[in-house]
Enzyme design. Structure first.
Site, PDB file in Angstrom:
ATOM      1  N   ASP A   1      -1.643   1.890   2.720  1.00 22.52           N
ATOM      2  CA  ASP A   1      -0.476   2.266   3.846  1.00 22.52           C
ATOM      3  C   ASP A   1      -0.109   3.682   3.553  1.00 22.52           C
ATOM      4  O   ASP A   1      -0.787   4.255   2.635  1.00 22.52           O
ATOM      5  CB  ASP A   1       0.469   1.277   3.935  1.00 22.52           C
ATOM      6  CG  ASP A   1       1.213   1.182   2.539  1.00 22.52           C
ATOM      7  OD1 ASP A   1       0.878   2.125   1.558  1.00 22.52           O
ATOM      8  OD2 ASP A   1       1.956   0.253   2.455  1.00 22.52           O
TER       9      ASP A   1
ATOM     10  N   CYS B   1       0.310   5.138  -0.376  1.00 21.04           N
ATOM     11  CA  CYS B   1      -0.575   4.928  -1.573  1.00 21.04           C
ATOM     12  C   CYS B   1      -0.287   5.992  -2.639  1.00 21.04           C
ATOM     13  O   CYS B   1      -0.371   5.872  -3.901  1.00 21.04           O
ATOM     14  CB  CYS B   1      -1.732   4.819  -1.035  1.00 21.04           C
ATOM     15  SG  CYS B   1      -2.401   6.325  -0.320  1.00 21.04           S
TER      16      CYS B   1
ATOM     17  N   HIS C   1      -6.006   9.166   0.722  1.00 15.45           N
ATOM     18  CA  HIS C   1      -6.155   7.884  -0.088  1.00 15.45           C
ATOM     19  C   HIS C   1      -6.182   7.887  -1.592  1.00 15.45           C
ATOM     20  O   HIS C   1      -7.035   8.718  -2.055  1.00 15.45           O
ATOM     21  CB  HIS C   1      -6.582   6.800   0.544  1.00 15.45           C
ATOM     22  CG  HIS C   1      -6.659   5.347  -0.133  1.00 15.45           C
ATOM     23  ND1 HIS C   1      -5.337   4.622   0.157  1.00 15.45           N
ATOM     24  CD2 HIS C   1      -7.308   4.721  -1.093  1.00 15.45           C
ATOM     25  CE1 HIS C   1      -5.517   3.597  -0.635  1.00 15.45           C
ATOM     26  NE2 HIS C   1      -6.734   3.666  -1.279  1.00 15.45           N
TER      27      HIS C   1
END
Length: 275
Positions: A49, A52, A262
């Site tokens: 989400d 991270c 990410h």
């Protein structure tokens, strides 16, 4: 419930699963993972989400914590929300993830609780000597969604406080790190109030941390965040440090990213690396 930090997996096995093709990108990613595998044996996937970067950094910091950082020991840490609110009325516009729409005037007590929780969890985990027990305690914490998000609210608030300090230092002619100029050179964050409105309030909701905010996180935690940026393999940005001129006594945490959005974490340092 969703796993925040997945169990360990062999790094090269993970890489083969994710990057099968023969495109230039896949080849570069495989080379990048091979380089990481020289130092670390396993990878743990971080839930994707918009938290991270927080999740990966905090998990790594707690996993290797052996003491409470000095800034978490300060008596006045818990007074921070109240003190800042007294000086800066605009902080009332702070947005809490769990309570969108609730204004900061009503939630300074909650932020105080989150800071106390951060201190308490860090202290408890850092006192665990056995590495397996320590890991279990971290895993348990990152399975408790409410506590986990409360810790991220504390981190965001510490970032705001750090930004205010840097901004004021610069205005008063004191030396500030280069990233601080970059942070406040953006049209969307020319001062701490804009930074809060346009960036910090959105982290976890509509966006993650931008690169310049990784520096701010590192400064707030007084940790060096070392990131393997796999898509930059074979350039001098492959391993990036936030900050790039770290203080010598700051502990180091290591993350992996394929795209600067990410983050996952490498675990289990290879034996020869440790020697």
């Amino acid at each position: 419930y969703k796993l925040s930090v997945s169990p360990e997996m062999d790094i090269m096995e993970y890489c083969r699963k994710e990057w099968r093709g023969n495109t230039p990108v896949a080849k570069r990613m495989r080379k990048g993972y091979e380089a990481v595998a020289q130092k670390f044996a396993s990878i743990r996937r971080i839930r994707g989400d918009n938290y991270c970067a927080f999740r990966a950094t905090l998990f790594q910091a707690l996993s290797q914590a052996t003491q409470l950082p000095s800034w978490l020991q300060k008596e006045d840490l818990t007074m921070l929300p109240e003190n800042l609110l007294n000086k800066y009325d605009w902080i009332k516009q702070w947005q809490l993830k769990q309570k969108p729409g609730k204004k900061m005037g009503e939630i300074s007590d909650e932020i105080k609780e989150y800071l106390i929780l951060l201190r308490e969890k860090w202290k408890n985990i850092s006192e665990i000597k056995d590495p397996i027990e320590k890991q279990e305690a971290c895993d348990k914490l990152f399975k408790n969604e409410e506590e986990e998000y409360s810790l991220y609210e504390a981190l965001k608030f510490l970032m705001l406080n750090t930004a205010i300090e840097l901004y004021n230092d610069d205005k008063n002619g004191r030396r500030v790190p280069v990233f601080s100029w970059l942070l406040f050179a953006r049209d969307t964050s020319s001062n701490p109030c804009q930074l809060m409105h346009n960036h910090l309030n959105h982290i976890g909701h509509t966006g993650g941390l931008e690169q310049v905010e990784m520096f701010l996180l590192a400064y707030a935690l007084q940790y060096t965040i070392q990131v393997y940026r796999l898509y930059k393999y074979s350039t001098d940005e492959f391993i990036t440090l936030y900050p790039n001129d770290p203080e010598e006594d700051w502990p180091v945490v290591t993350l992996i990213t394929e795209d600067d959005r990410h983050y996952n974490i490498p675990v289990r340092m290879c034996q020869e690396t440790m020697l």
